[in-house]
Design an enzyme around this catalytic site. Structure first.
Site, PDB file in Angstrom:
ATOM      1  N   ASN A   9       0.871  -1.180   0.000  1.00  0.00           N
ATOM      2  CA  ASN A   9       0.000   0.000   0.000  1.00  0.00           C
ATOM      3  C   ASN A   9       0.904   1.225   0.000  1.00  0.00           C
ATOM      4  O   ASN A   9       1.486   1.574   1.025  1.00  0.00           O
ATOM      5  CB  ASN A   9      -0.885  -0.026   1.266  1.00  0.00           C
ATOM      6  N   TRP A  10       1.008   1.850  -1.158  1.00  0.00           N
ATOM      7  CA  TRP A  10       1.950   2.981  -1.290  1.00  0.00           C
ATOM      8  C   TRP A  10       1.403   4.272  -0.698  1.00  0.00           C
ATOM      9  O   TRP A  10       2.113   5.285  -0.634  1.00  0.00           O
ATOM     10  CB  TRP A  10       2.304   3.199  -2.769  1.00  0.00           C
ATOM     11  N   LYS A  11       0.136   4.263  -0.323  1.00  0.00           N
ATOM     12  CA  LYS A  11      -0.513   5.459   0.240  1.00  0.00           C
ATOM     13  C   LYS A  11      -0.286   6.667  -0.685  1.00  0.00           C
ATOM     14  O   LYS A  11      -0.193   6.506  -1.898  1.00  0.00           O
ATOM     15  CB  LYS A  11      -0.013   5.715   1.667  1.00  0.00           C
ATOM     16  N   HIS A  95      -9.572   0.902   4.671  1.00  0.00           N
ATOM     17  CA  HIS A  95      -8.292   1.102   5.360  1.00  0.00           C
ATOM     18  C   HIS A  95      -8.524   2.031   6.553  1.00  0.00           C
ATOM     19  O   HIS A  95      -9.342   2.957   6.480  1.00  0.00           O
ATOM     20  CB  HIS A  95      -7.262   1.708   4.396  1.00  0.00           C
ATOM     21  N   GLU A  97      -6.988   4.471   7.668  1.00  0.00           N
ATOM     22  CA  GLU A  97      -6.837   5.909   7.393  1.00  0.00           C
ATOM     23  C   GLU A  97      -8.086   6.466   6.709  1.00  0.00           C
ATOM     24  O   GLU A  97      -8.452   7.623   6.919  1.00  0.00           O
ATOM     25  CB  GLU A  97      -5.554   6.152   6.570  1.00  0.00           C
ATOM     26  N   GLU A 167      -5.434  -5.181  10.425  1.00  0.00           N
ATOM     27  CA  GLU A 167      -4.420  -4.159  10.647  1.00  0.00           C
ATOM     28  C   GLU A 167      -4.706  -3.431  11.954  1.00  0.00           C
ATOM     29  O   GLU A 167      -5.534  -2.499  11.974  1.00  0.00           O
ATOM     30  CB  GLU A 167      -4.438  -3.140   9.506  1.00  0.00           C
ATOM     31  N   GLY A 173       2.225   2.216  10.684  1.00  0.00           N
ATOM     32  CA  GLY A 173       3.135   3.354  10.532  1.00  0.00           C
ATOM     33  C   GLY A 173       3.800   3.787  11.831  1.00  0.00           C
ATOM     34  O   GLY A 173       4.385   4.860  11.907  1.00  0.00           O
ATOM     35  N   SER A 212       3.312  -2.232  10.278  1.00  0.00           N
ATOM     36  CA  SER A 212       4.765  -2.217  10.453  1.00  0.00           C
ATOM     37  C   SER A 212       5.421  -3.569  10.163  1.00  0.00           C
ATOM     38  O   SER A 212       6.373  -3.967  10.821  1.00  0.00           O
ATOM     39  CB  SER A 212       5.132  -1.729  11.855  1.00  0.00           C
ATOM     40  N   GLY A 233       2.822  -1.157   4.301  1.00  0.00           N
ATOM     41  CA  GLY A 233       2.813   0.273   3.997  1.00  0.00           C
ATOM     42  C   GLY A 233       4.226   0.750   3.721  1.00  0.00           C
ATOM     43  O   GLY A 233       4.800   0.509   2.653  1.00  0.00           O
ATOM     44  N   GLY A 234       4.826   1.410   4.712  1.00  0.00           N
ATOM     45  CA  GLY A 234       6.144   2.033   4.549  1.00  0.00           C
ATOM     46  C   GLY A 234       7.184   1.143   3.878  1.00  0.00           C
ATOM     47  O   GLY A 234       7.891   1.599   2.955  1.00  0.00           O
TER      48      GLY A 234
HETATM   49  C1  PEP Z   1      -0.878   0.061   6.046  1.00  0.00           C
HETATM   50  O1  PEP Z   1      -1.156   1.246   6.098  1.00  0.00           O
HETATM   51  O2  PEP Z   1      -1.622  -0.696   5.415  1.00  0.00           O
HETATM   52  C2  PEP Z   1       0.304  -0.415   6.748  1.00  0.00           C
HETATM   53  C3  PEP Z   1       0.341  -1.647   7.116  1.00  0.00           C
HETATM   54  O3  PEP Z   1       1.296   0.527   6.986  1.00  0.00           O
HETATM   55  P1  PEP Z   1       2.748   0.254   7.663  1.00  0.00           P
HETATM   56  O4  PEP Z   1       3.280  -1.035   7.083  1.00  0.00           O
HETATM   57  O5  PEP Z   1       3.556   1.444   7.286  1.00  0.00           O
HETATM   58  O6  PEP Z   1       2.500   0.122   9.136  1.00  0.00           O
END
Ligand code: PEP
Length: 250
Positions: A9-11, A95, A97, A167, A173, A212, A233-234
């Site tokens: 997920n590149w956001k 998601h 967010e 999640e 994040g 994470s 994500g990141g």
């Molecule tokens: C996400 O937003 O789906 C996610 C898992 O982010 P991160 O890996 O950065 O915690």
């Protein structure tokens, strides 16, 4: 046997240039992790670029959101049919967010899930509790409520080829990851909700962990019986790290 899915997920990150490089890195390493399905979720405006660069690669793609509406006067929204023009296989719905920053309710998320399925796009339904909710001991009640909204609208059959991503919001994040056992416990609980309705469907539903996840913790998380992959994500913004996570699931 459920094939693992590792999805990035590149956001709201990247540029045409950085995304070109990221895609090139993923393309180069994808064959080495062929046992795992890979998918990426770029911002909408880069879909054309992603389709062009991945059309002959073993990597699927999709978007981070879609409208629950079919078409019309909905300024700023993107319809599922438009995603089909770019051959999206998947779409994220719900998601955290979107739920917390943009007020998406369980009901709206369920309608987005339905809109995707109607077009043959596989929804990845994101669920998870906040830190406050975990500390209050209501994690199971929260994920059960989020899941029920979709089950009530779409029925258990919808989960045969849909994907769920658990999640925990407190792990997204933050660098703070759920332990493999904490994640497995919630995944078992989610699967039990599905088993109660249809064990054959429940056996097929892939439940990803997100929060994470990185190469250093992926091996342990992905070795758990009910963790069928990761939503990253990141760490998905770095091709080497993303592929190393996938490798841990091979
Ligand atoms: C996400 O937003 O789906 C996610 C898992 O982010 P991160 O890996 O950065 O915690």
């Amino acid at each position: 046997m459920r094939r693992k899915l590792v999805a990035g997920n590149w956001k709201m990150n990247g540029s045409a240039d950085s995304i070109r490089k990221l895609l090139q890195g993923i393309r180069e390493g994808a064959a080495e992790v062929a046992a795992v399905e890979l998918a990426v979720f770029p911002p909408f405006v880069y879909l054309g670029l992603v389709e062009q660069q991945l059309s002959d690669a073993p990597v699927a793609w999709g978007t981070q959101n879609l409208s629950e509406q079919v078409s019309g006067a909905y300024t700023g929204e993107v319809a599922g049919s438009m995603l089909l023009d770019f051959h999206c296989a998947y779409v994220l719905v719900g998601h955290s967010e979107r739920r917390t920053l943009y007020g998406e309710t369980d009901d709206l998320v369920a309608r987005k899930f339905a809109a995707a399925r109607k077009l043959g796009i596989k929804p990845v339904l994101c669920l998870g509790e906040t830190l406050d909710e975990r500390e209050q001991g209501v994690t199971e009640a929260v994920v059960a409520r989020q899941l029920k909204a979709v089950l009530d609208l779409e029925g258990i059959g919808a989960f045969a080829d849909a994907v769920i991503a658990y999640e925990p919001v407190w792990a997204i994040g933050t660098g703070r990851t759920a332990t493999a056992q904490q994640a497995q416990d919630v995944h078992t609980f989610i699967r039990a909700q599905l088993v109660a309705l249809d064990p054959a469907v429940a056996a097929k539903t892939r439940i990803l962990y997100g929060g994470s996840m990185k190469a250093a913790n992926a091996g342990e998380l992905l070795s758990m019986a009910d963790i069928d992959g990761g939503l990253i994500g990141g760490a998905s913004l770095d091709a080497k790290e993303f592929l190393a996570i996938a490798k841990a699931g091979v």
